[in-house]
Design a protein around this motif. Sequence first.
Motif, short mmCIF file in Angstrom:
data_model
loop_
_atom_site.label_atom_id
_atom_site.label_comp_id
_atom_site.label_asym_id
_atom_site.label_seq_id
_atom_site.Cartn_x
_atom_site.Cartn_y
_atom_site.Cartn_z
N ASP A 130 0.75 8.60 -3.06
CA ASP A 130 0.09 9.24 -4.19
C ASP A 130 -0.14 10.71 -3.87
O ASP A 130 -0.71 11.04 -2.83
CB ASP A 130 -1.25 8.55 -4.45
CG ASP A 130 -1.93 9.06 -5.72
OD1 ASP A 130 -1.79 10.26 -6.03
OD2 ASP A 130 -2.61 8.26 -6.37
N ASP A 161 2.74 2.71 -2.30
CA ASP A 161 2.58 3.60 -3.46
C ASP A 161 1.30 4.42 -3.35
O ASP A 161 1.28 5.61 -3.68
CB ASP A 161 2.58 2.78 -4.74
CG ASP A 161 3.96 2.27 -5.09
OD1 ASP A 161 4.94 2.87 -4.62
OD2 ASP A 161 4.05 1.25 -5.81
N ARG A 162 0.24 3.78 -2.89
CA ARG A 162 -1.02 4.52 -2.74
C ARG A 162 -0.90 5.58 -1.67
O ARG A 162 -1.42 6.69 -1.81
CB ARG A 162 -2.15 3.55 -2.40
CG ARG A 162 -3.49 4.25 -2.24
CD ARG A 162 -4.63 3.27 -2.06
NE ARG A 162 -5.90 3.96 -1.89
CZ ARG A 162 -7.05 3.36 -1.71
NH1 ARG A 162 -7.11 2.04 -1.68
NH2 ARG A 162 -8.16 4.07 -1.56
N LEU A 163 -0.18 5.26 -0.60
CA LEU A 163 0.00 6.22 0.49
C LEU A 163 0.76 7.44 0.00
O LEU A 163 0.51 8.57 0.45
CB LEU A 163 0.74 5.56 1.65
CG LEU A 163 0.91 6.39 2.92
CD1 LEU A 163 -0.44 6.63 3.59
CD2 LEU A 163 1.85 5.70 3.90
N LEU A 174 0.81 -1.22 0.00
CA LEU A 174 0.00 0.00 0.00
C LEU A 174 0.85 1.27 0.00
O LEU A 174 0.30 2.38 0.03
CB LEU A 174 -0.93 0.01 1.22
CG LEU A 174 -1.92 -1.15 1.33
CD1 LEU A 174 -2.74 -1.01 2.61
CD2 LEU A 174 -2.83 -1.19 0.11
N GLU A 214 -3.33 11.67 -2.49
CA GLU A 214 -3.69 11.13 -1.19
C GLU A 214 -2.99 11.85 -0.04
O GLU A 214 -3.45 11.85 1.10
CB GLU A 214 -3.36 9.63 -1.11
CG GLU A 214 -4.10 8.77 -2.12
CD GLU A 214 -5.56 8.63 -1.79
OE1 GLU A 214 -5.92 8.82 -0.61
OE2 GLU A 214 -6.36 8.31 -2.69
#
Length: 292
Positions: A34, A30-32, A28, A37
């Motif tokens: 972003d 990479d999503r964090l 997770l 985000e």
Amino acid sequence: MSGAGKSTALKALEDLGFEAVDNLPLALLDRLLDPDEIESGRPLAFGIDSRTRGFDGEAIVARLKALRADHLDVRLVFLDCSGGELTRRFSETRRRHPLALDRPAADGIAAERELTAPLRRWADAVIDTTDYRAADLRAAIGERFGTGAGHALTITLTSFGFARGLPRDADLVFDMRFLANPHWDLELRPLTGEDEAVAAYVAADPAFSPAYERIVDLLLTLLPGYGREGKSYLTVAFGCTGGRHRSVFVAQAVAARLRSAGYDPHLIHRDKTGRGNDAAPVSEDRLEQSVA
């Protein structure tokens, strides 16, 4: 290392304004990170240890290097601790080491040292918490990642009237009823400690200046210690009979001195209007009679 103080460090970073995430599954990450985000202008701290899903020391180092190559300000802090102290901590807390659920803690500690060795080698800072208390670790994190703006300790100065009760959250209480009471001057009675005439009346009392200087000296001595011990909030209360004259003036005078010393205290006058938070309004005459 598990037991070296990761949770304490993350809480310290959170107090410094970081968005803190503990045991983030690496998938997770990479999503964090972003841009859509991430909260604008707020730094991010995430904790990793051997319990983290998909833990791989070499892969984590490679990922962090890639983030740095993308011009992100990435820093790795490794929390270490002696094996003997870690064993003692697990014994005291009666928790099992995550890598030794059915074996002695020492076996898990040894296995974890091997797993985390790449992180320790690549770390920008290694903090050995063997001899640290929680307050020492918070201070070490603050030294490295604090902004240097202001003090971590939030100080509130409040004036109050004894007849309406002590402030429930007061840490230190100073009784100002030894000072001459402006209430007995009919011209000053309708005023408060914020008015110049009342301030001049209280300051003219020979007992005011030496007491005021000692109170300020005491607070300036105590405040750095409270900060070192990790205290986040301190409420200092100044009381007089009704909470309108003496306590208001002294609280304001102390606040001014603390500001000149670099602190930023909040100032509250609980009973200045004659309506306290802890009791129904009481007349000044009845207040004086109640303490006579």
